[in-house]
Structure formats: structure tokens, C-alpha cells
Write a protein that holds these residues in place. Sequence first.
Motif, PDB file in Angstrom:
ATOM      1  N   SER A 114       5.319  -4.704  -6.807  1.00 31.99           N
ATOM      2  CA  SER A 114       4.622  -4.869  -8.087  1.00 31.99           C
ATOM      3  C   SER A 114       3.286  -5.580  -7.910  1.00 31.99           C
ATOM      4  O   SER A 114       2.310  -5.271  -8.608  1.00 31.99           O
ATOM      5  N   ASN A 115       3.203  -6.527  -6.983  1.00 30.17           N
ATOM      6  CA  ASN A 115       1.931  -7.206  -6.742  1.00 30.17           C
ATOM      7  C   ASN A 115       0.897  -6.276  -6.125  1.00 30.17           C
ATOM      8  O   ASN A 115      -0.310  -6.436  -6.346  1.00 30.17           O
ATOM      9  N   THR A 116       1.355  -5.321  -5.328  1.00 33.06           N
ATOM     10  CA  THR A 116       0.434  -4.322  -4.797  1.00 33.06           C
ATOM     11  C   THR A 116      -0.168  -3.505  -5.937  1.00 33.06           C
ATOM     12  O   THR A 116      -1.375  -3.216  -5.949  1.00 33.06           O
ATOM     13  N   ALA A 117       0.670  -3.155  -6.914  1.00 33.41           N
ATOM     14  CA  ALA A 117       0.164  -2.440  -8.095  1.00 33.41           C
ATOM     15  C   ALA A 117      -0.833  -3.307  -8.855  1.00 33.41           C
ATOM     16  O   ALA A 117      -1.862  -2.815  -9.342  1.00 33.41           O
ATOM     17  N   GLY A 118      -0.528  -4.602  -8.948  1.00 29.15           N
ATOM     18  CA  GLY A 118      -1.448  -5.512  -9.624  1.00 29.15           C
ATOM     19  C   GLY A 118      -2.784  -5.608  -8.923  1.00 29.15           C
ATOM     20  O   GLY A 118      -3.846  -5.695  -9.567  1.00 29.15           O
ATOM     21  N   THR A 119      -2.764  -5.574  -7.603  1.00 29.85           N
ATOM     22  CA  THR A 119      -4.014  -5.628  -6.847  1.00 29.85           C
ATOM     23  C   THR A 119      -4.812  -4.339  -7.015  1.00 29.85           C
ATOM     24  O   THR A 119      -6.040  -4.366  -7.125  1.00 29.85           O
ATOM     25  N   LEU A 120      -4.119  -3.210  -7.029  1.00 35.23           N
ATOM     26  CA  LEU A 120      -4.802  -1.935  -7.289  1.00 35.23           C
ATOM     27  C   LEU A 120      -5.466  -1.952  -8.656  1.00 35.23           C
ATOM     28  O   LEU A 120      -6.548  -1.369  -8.837  1.00 35.23           O
ATOM     29  N   ALA A 121      -4.842  -2.638  -9.607  1.00 35.51           N
ATOM     30  CA  ALA A 121      -5.448  -2.771 -10.931  1.00 35.51           C
ATOM     31  C   ALA A 121      -6.783  -3.499 -10.846  1.00 35.51           C
ATOM     32  O   ALA A 121      -7.739  -3.167 -11.557  1.00 35.51           O
TER      33      ALA A 121
END
Length: 442
Positions: free
Chosen positions: A378-385
Motif C-alpha cells: 500500500s505504501n508503494t501505491a502511496g508513493t506512486l500517487a
Amino acid sequence: MKSMKFPKRYLIVLLTFVSTCVCYIERVGFSIAYTVAADAAGINQSSKGTILSTFYYGYACSQVPGGWAAQKIGGRQVLLLSFVLWSSTCFLVPLDPNRVTILVVARLLVGVAQGFIFPSIHTVLAQWVPPHERSRSVSLTTSGMYLGAAMGMLVLPSLVKFRGPQSVFIAEAALGVIWSFFWFKYATDPPRSEHQKATATGFGESLLPTKASQKIKVENGGTTATTSEIPWKRILASRPVWAIVVNNFTFHYALYVLMNWLPTYFELGLQLSLQEMGSSKMLPYFNMFIFSNIGGVLADHLITKRIMSVTKTRKFLNTVGFIVSSLALMALPIFRTSAGAIFCSSVALGFLALGRAGFAVNHMDIAPKYAGIVMGVSNTAGTLAGIIGVDMTGKLLEAAKAEYSDLSSPESWRTVFVIPGLLCVFSSFIFLLFSTGERIFD
């Protein structure tokens, strides 16, 4: 340290809290200093967005390796190495908007270094903090991010005014070095042998299992426990996991857009001087600090007093946080005064932080054994954001400038704030439909 009357783990938690605070001072500081320097050099908004988003490319690349390194080398050592790396980069790199290659490489390095920080912190907290204290400890540690952002917005614009943009880099590097000194002096590995019962329940172990059927020695008489193979397919196909991922993406999209572009909105959208706004400009981030801790305490109260189930508590706080935030975000361009903009951005960020008591803790509910894995995804998704949102905002503003001739009109900024507002509505419905507070991974 033997003379201290409070347990050593409290000092560890305090130091990790300060570490997140310092990291976000650095992030906000760069956006403030670079915005001033870039505007003075005539850099367009699209190019500014590219530079501001470069950090997140490095940050995305190092999160999973950071978790692996924290396990193999030790979270304490990796955290120290991370601080030394990004502090050195800030100290050595000149802030010249025209030297694009140097800035891109520098921001990539800082992003890579800071990507190791949160996996290391979670590894350290898992080793030091017993299970019944983890929620409070994690909430306090992560709230340092928002306090750091608030402090950065309060102090650094004045530093830029009197000492120039480059002085921000020097100040951030100094803070990093000071923290590194205290961490090196006071941080140690936990004395596991003194916490036998806690060790048996996970205290002193890593959050991230790495190998199938790996035996872990537990110091309670020589017994051993095994960690099973990580069920990657089940995790990646799980709807509750994706509910967390979607909401993490939205949270960080809104947070990073505001963190990186709010100074530009104040300066160009409202024609306000950050230096002359005084302490009011820190209120949005200080509100996040307050509401983050309120959310954690409120969630624990609703659950422990059996007022709501875990599932209902997570959905309730997540929905309230994201819906109120969406309304504030979409209303932000309407207010054309300093007070109105500060109020809207404070409500937006404050209730986003409240929503973290829903999605951001949920990985520990559904997969306590694999909480670190779900958190990493989920943090990887947050970073992509961050990569998508910050860069796209620059392009949207450049297009708006071409259409409206400048960025002082509400129409120039409406799309910038409507996008995260709509994402908040969408994410809250996804969380309502697919999330659960029950354990689904044994």
C-alpha cells in the motif's frame, strides 16, 4: 541511561517520532526553497512539477529493499545510514534551478535514502514495543510527519527570506546530523531475554517474514517458532487489501499535492507572501498532527469499550475523514482570502489524518502476521500517487496559465483540488464495500 525513570523503549519511540518530524521538515523545506528559487529563475510550472516529483521515484524504488535491508542488517543501523545519506546530499548539493541534472540526481538520492526510513522504523518498533503499546507508538511516530511539516511551514519561509533558499538545505542537513548523533548514542538493540512473554507474542521480531519455513529462535527455554511462506497470490487478490491500497493512494495523492503545491497556491493563486502569513501557514499540518492522534485514541476507545466492532470503527473513521476532506478540497479554490484558504486546507488535511485510523491501521487487523507486506504494497501505491499527482499538477497549472494568462484566478486551480476531492469520495466507497476488520490471513 540507567538513571532514567522511564523505559528505554519510550526513548526509542521518541527518537523515531523526531526522525519522521525531521524528514518532513526536509520535504516541505525543499518545496518552499525550490519554489522561491525556481520562480526567481523563471522556471515554468511543468518543470517545477518534474523536479518536485523526482523525490518520489527514488522513494518508491527503495521501500521494499529498505524492508529487506532492515531485516538483514538491522533497522537501527539502516535508519542511521539513511539519515547520514540524505543529510549529506542536502549539505553538498547547490540549489540552482538551472542545473536540472544535479537537482534531479540529488532528489533521487534523497528519495532513495528516505525510502529506507519507514521500513526501518517499523522494524525497530516491532523489536522494542510490546503488542499492547504498538498502536499508540505507531500513531505517535507517524504524527511526527505532520508536526514536521507544520514546523517547516512556520520557520523555513523566514529563513529563505533572510538567508536565501540555500540556507534551508544547510539547516535540514544540520537537523539530520544532530538526530543521527542522538540515535547513534542512545539507540540499541532490545534486550530480548528480559521480555520472554512479549517475545513469544511477537515482541522483538520483525514485521516482515522473508523466507518460507524459517525457524526463529525464541529465548523462552529453547523453543522455536516457524514463519510460513508469504501468500503473495492471496494478498494481491484480496479485496480488503486493495481497499487499503486504493485509500493509501488517495491519501498520499492529496497530501503530496498539497505539501508540494500549497506554497505556490498561496504565492501565485492568492498573491500572498509566505513570510507575511505568519504562523497561520503551519495550521494545516499542525491540524494533521492533532487529528492523527485523535483518530488513534478514538478508534481504540470505540473498540475497547465495545461501542463499535473493529470493522465498523475502521469504516466509520475512514468514511468521515475522507468525505469531509473531499468537501474541503473542492471548496478550497472558492475562498480567496488567507483565512479561508488556511481553514479549508486545515480541514482537508486534518480529516485526511483522521481517516488514517481507518485504512492505515487496517493491515494489522486483516493480516497481523503479514502486516509489513501489506503495508509495503500500500505504501508503494502511496508513493506512486506522489509521482503522478505532483507531476500532473505542474502540467495542469501550466495548461491553466496558458488558458487564463496567470494562476491568480480560481479556475486555474479548480481541477488541481477537484481531482483529490473526487478520489476521496471514490476511495471511501471502496473502503465501505470491501474492507473488514476481521483477520483474513492466518
